[in-house]
Scaffold this active site. Structure first.
Site, PDB file in Angstrom:
ATOM      1  N   LYS A  91       0.870  -1.175   0.000  1.00 51.72           N
ATOM      2  CA  LYS A  91       0.000   0.000   0.000  1.00 51.72           C
ATOM      3  C   LYS A  91       0.909   1.228   0.000  1.00 51.72           C
ATOM      4  O   LYS A  91       2.065   1.147   0.437  1.00 51.72           O
ATOM      5  CB  LYS A  91      -0.869  -0.008   1.261  1.00 51.72           C
ATOM      6  CG  LYS A  91      -2.069   0.880   1.196  1.00 51.72           C
ATOM      7  CD  LYS A  91      -3.307   0.145   0.726  1.00 51.72           C
ATOM      8  CE  LYS A  91      -4.509   1.065   0.703  1.00 51.72           C
ATOM      9  NZ  LYS A  91      -5.732   0.387   0.283  1.00 51.72           N
ATOM     10  N   GLY A 191     -23.636   4.968   4.687  1.00 52.47           N
ATOM     11  CA  GLY A 191     -22.729   5.456   3.641  1.00 52.47           C
ATOM     12  C   GLY A 191     -23.184   4.973   2.281  1.00 52.47           C
ATOM     13  O   GLY A 191     -23.068   3.792   1.959  1.00 52.47           O
ATOM     14  N   VAL A 192     -23.748   5.902   1.515  1.00 56.83           N
ATOM     15  CA  VAL A 192     -24.207   5.519   0.168  1.00 56.83           C
ATOM     16  C   VAL A 192     -23.380   6.276  -0.874  1.00 56.83           C
ATOM     17  O   VAL A 192     -23.897   7.023  -1.699  1.00 56.83           O
ATOM     18  CB  VAL A 192     -25.725   5.723  -0.033  1.00 56.83           C
ATOM     19  CG1 VAL A 192     -26.485   4.575   0.599  1.00 56.83           C
ATOM     20  CG2 VAL A 192     -26.210   7.058   0.556  1.00 56.83           C
ATOM     21  N   LYS A 194     -19.824   5.513  -3.424  1.00 59.47           N
ATOM     22  CA  LYS A 194     -19.639   4.683  -4.630  1.00 59.47           C
ATOM     23  C   LYS A 194     -20.096   3.243  -4.402  1.00 59.47           C
ATOM     24  O   LYS A 194     -20.836   2.679  -5.195  1.00 59.47           O
ATOM     25  CB  LYS A 194     -18.159   4.709  -5.048  1.00 59.47           C
ATOM     26  CG  LYS A 194     -17.698   6.098  -5.503  1.00 59.47           C
ATOM     27  CD  LYS A 194     -16.343   6.059  -6.163  1.00 59.47           C
ATOM     28  CE  LYS A 194     -15.192   5.758  -5.203  1.00 59.47           C
ATOM     29  NZ  LYS A 194     -14.935   6.849  -4.232  1.00 59.47           N
TER      30      LYS A 194
HETATM   31  N1  LIG Z   1     -14.380   1.598  -3.661  1.00 63.73           N
HETATM   32  C1  LIG Z   1     -13.934   0.368  -3.516  1.00 63.73           C
HETATM   33  O1  LIG Z   1     -13.744  -0.369  -4.490  1.00 63.73           O
HETATM   34  C2  LIG Z   1     -13.684  -0.197  -2.139  1.00 63.73           C
HETATM   35  C3  LIG Z   1     -13.074  -1.452  -2.039  1.00 63.73           C
HETATM   36  C4  LIG Z   1     -12.882  -2.019  -0.771  1.00 63.73           C
HETATM   37  C5  LIG Z   1     -13.287  -1.309   0.348  1.00 63.73           C
HETATM   38  N2  LIG Z   1     -13.864  -0.068   0.208  1.00 63.73           N
HETATM   39  C6  LIG Z   1     -14.267   0.639   1.433  1.00 63.73           C
HETATM   40  O2  LIG Z   1     -15.671   0.865   1.410  1.00 63.73           O
HETATM   41  C7  LIG Z   1     -15.971   2.109   2.046  1.00 63.73           C
HETATM   42  C8  LIG Z   1     -16.753   2.998   1.087  1.00 63.73           C
HETATM   43  O3  LIG Z   1     -15.949   3.231  -0.072  1.00 63.73           O
HETATM   44  P1  LIG Z   1     -16.484   4.141  -1.264  1.00 63.73           P
HETATM   45  O4  LIG Z   1     -15.551   3.905  -2.396  1.00 63.73           O
HETATM   46  O5  LIG Z   1     -17.943   3.933  -1.452  1.00 63.73           O
HETATM   47  O6  LIG Z   1     -16.220   5.582  -0.653  1.00 63.73           O
HETATM   48  P2  LIG Z   1     -17.069   6.908  -0.904  1.00 63.73           P
HETATM   49  O7  LIG Z   1     -16.240   8.012  -0.350  1.00 63.73           O
HETATM   50  O8  LIG Z   1     -17.552   6.984  -2.308  1.00 63.73           O
HETATM   51  O9  LIG Z   1     -18.376   6.693   0.013  1.00 63.73           O
HETATM   52  C9  LIG Z   1     -18.383   6.785   1.389  1.00 63.73           C
HETATM   53  C10 LIG Z   1     -19.666   7.475   1.795  1.00 63.73           C
HETATM   54  O10 LIG Z   1     -19.751   7.461   3.213  1.00 63.73           O
HETATM   55  C11 LIG Z   1     -20.252   8.714   3.641  1.00 63.73           C
HETATM   56  N3  LIG Z   1     -19.886   8.933   5.029  1.00 63.73           N
HETATM   57  C12 LIG Z   1     -18.697   9.355   5.540  1.00 63.73           C
HETATM   58  N4  LIG Z   1     -18.760   9.428   6.873  1.00 63.73           N
HETATM   59  C13 LIG Z   1     -19.996   9.020   7.220  1.00 63.73           C
HETATM   60  C14 LIG Z   1     -20.669   8.872   8.456  1.00 63.73           C
HETATM   61  N5  LIG Z   1     -20.070   9.141   9.614  1.00 63.73           N
HETATM   62  N6  LIG Z   1     -21.953   8.442   8.449  1.00 63.73           N
HETATM   63  C15 LIG Z   1     -22.579   8.158   7.288  1.00 63.73           C
HETATM   64  N7  LIG Z   1     -21.983   8.283   6.067  1.00 63.73           N
HETATM   65  C16 LIG Z   1     -20.718   8.715   6.055  1.00 63.73           C
HETATM   66  C17 LIG Z   1     -19.647   9.702   2.675  1.00 63.73           C
HETATM   67  O11 LIG Z   1     -20.387  10.916   2.643  1.00 63.73           O
HETATM   68  C18 LIG Z   1     -19.729   8.929   1.359  1.00 63.73           C
HETATM   69  O12 LIG Z   1     -20.940   9.184   0.663  1.00 63.73           O
HETATM   70  C19 LIG Z   1     -14.627   2.676   2.500  1.00 63.73           C
HETATM   71  O13 LIG Z   1     -14.371   2.267   3.821  1.00 63.73           O
HETATM   72  C20 LIG Z   1     -13.629   2.001   1.576  1.00 63.73           C
HETATM   73  O14 LIG Z   1     -12.337   1.923   2.164  1.00 63.73           O
HETATM   74  C21 LIG Z   1     -14.077   0.480  -0.996  1.00 63.73           C
END
Ligand SMILES: NC(=O)c1ccc[n+]([C@@H]2O[C@H](COP(=O)([O-])OP(=O)(O)OC[C@H]3O[C@@H](n4cnc5c(N)ncnc54)[C@H](O)[C@@H]3O)[C@@H](O)[C@H]2O)c1
Length: 368
Positions: A91, A191-192, A194
């Site tokens: 990482k 969290g909605v 991506k």
């Molecule tokens: N994108 C990927 O392919 C991927 C892969 C593995 C793990 N993840 C994990 O999944 C999670 C979400 O990833 P993502 O890509 O959707 O990120 P993102 O930033 O698109 O979405 C996260 C959402 O959570 C919301 N949020 C933040 N703090 C919050 C809170 N306290 N209460 C409610 N909502 C809150 C944000 O406003 C945002 O809309 C992260 O922890 C990320 O590390 C993502």
């Protein structure tokens, strides 16, 4: 970091070799003119080159950045091993606010440092970096994945992350209710963004009732537009306190704190967020309260499966098929948890460690 030629230490004086005791290599990258300050950590190459994204984040200190990159790279070793990939764990973090310092030149300088590792580390997107950024990095570097579709890449990894999380949730439903479906169940998605957004679609298609929350109003508005039947609550606290069958943390890490675990009415926790357990021991408390926890890095590996596929020339169908197997992997984790009488989080670690040990040792059989 001290400039003295002694053991590298973090700002708090913690010895990096102690902190990264399990890690193979940690590289500090500095380019004054672009403002690049990056740290690349390779935890293990037992199964292949380390693969993990680049987090671009305004860390308050080098200490915080080192701590984060060491934990994240270790997590990637386990995630990649459990996902059945021939990849180790690595990482990188770039220190700074991407909205302020991210430039083409900085990304390309970073690419040259990644290139200097000669394939021991493959990078990809993470918080603060996007497929377009990887296109820049790739202009200086051969060891990049998660590029844009226009550049032959796998594009947005949240698609298969959400799909894989849904498969893990189906396996958890089978374990608890005897049927691998969320039909008729109430699922709370915190969290909605991506991933959460795509997960909501899978859940509704399966016949679940969905309740969501998000701190970012545009994310809430978008989900309301796409799925007017979804109920929105004002906060994660309100979501956790409501009547749920499944709680799906899809925002930040540390979602499963002591308070949350004591409050939760759900029978299952299964979400995409990384590092959900706020501290070691929480997994035991979940078990004592009768909550089945589907380990985060097991169910959210669809994204890394997607970007790893790009290394072979991206095929969405092949990656989709591999992400479907998250159902079977999650089921095996629950089976091992039962037979070893340990929480699923411990069982997942054991499975990952066994694969690193057993498959990793094959390299000891010399081939020309
Ligand atoms: N994108 C990927 O392919 C991927 C892969 C593995 C793990 N993840 C994990 O999944 C999670 C979400 O990833 P993502 O890509 O959707 O990120 P993102 O930033 O698109 O979405 C996260 C959402 O959570 C919301 N949020 C933040 N703090 C919050 C809170 N306290 N209460 C409610 N909502 C809150 C944000 O406003 C945002 O809309 C992260 O922890 C990320 O590390 C993502």
């Amino acid at each position: 970091m001290s400039g003295a030629p002694t053991t590298p230490s973090t700002a708090a004086g913690v010895d990096v070799f102690d902190l990264g005791d399990e890690h193979e290599q940690v590289v500090f990258c500095n380019d004054r003119s672009t403002g690049l300050k990056a740290i690349i950590a390779i935890h293990s190459t037992a199964l292949g080159p380390g693969l993990g994204g680049t987090r671009f984040y305004p860390y308050p200190s080098t200490d915080a950045a080192v701590t984060d990159v060491l934990a994240l790279s270790r997590g990637m070793s386990y995630k990649n091993a459990l996902a059945g990939l021939d990849l180790g764990g690595g990482k990188a973090v770039i220190i700074g606010d991407p909205a302020v310092i991210k430039t083409e030149a900085l990304l390309r300088a970073y690419g040259r440092f990644v290139q200097s590792l000669n394939g021991r580390y493959f990078t990809a997107c993470d918080v603060g970096t996007f497929s377009e950024d990887m296109d820049h990095v790739a202009r200086e570097c051969d060891f990049v994945t998660g590029r844009t579709v226009a550049h032959g890449g796998a594009g947005d990894s949240s698609v298969l992350t959400a799909y894989g999380t849904f498969q893990g949730m189906r396996a958890a439903a089978e374990q608890v209710w005897g049927e691998a479906t969320l039909a008729g169940r109430t699922v709370g998605v915190a969290g909605v963004g991506k991933v959460g957004r795509h997960l909501v679609t899978h859940l509704l298609e399966d016949g679940a009732t969905v309740v969501v929350t998000d701190v970012h109003q545009p994310a809430v508005d978008r989900i309301r537009d796409e799925h007017p039947e979804v109920r929105v609550v004002e906060s994660t606290d309100a979501l956790v306190a409501s009547e749920l069958d499944v709680y799906a943390p899809c925002a930040l890490g540390g979602a499963l704190s002591d308070e949350v675990v004591e409050t939760l009415s759900a029978s299952i926790v299964c979400g995409a967020a990384n590092n959900q357990l706020a501290h070691p021991g929480i997994e035991k408390r979940l078990e004592e309260r009768g909550v089945l926890y589907a380990p985060d890095y097991c169910v959210n590996s669809g994204g890394v499966i997607q970007v790893a596929d790009e290394l072979e020339g991206f095929s969405f169908d092949r990656a989709h098929k591999r992400a479907t197997a998250i159902f079977d992997t999650t089921r095996r984790v629950f089976e091992l948890a039962k037979s070893d009488a340990v929480p699923p989080a411990v069982a997942a670690d054991r499975m990952a460690e066994r694969r690193m040990r057993e498959v990793g040792r094959l390299r000891g059989i010399h081939l020309r």
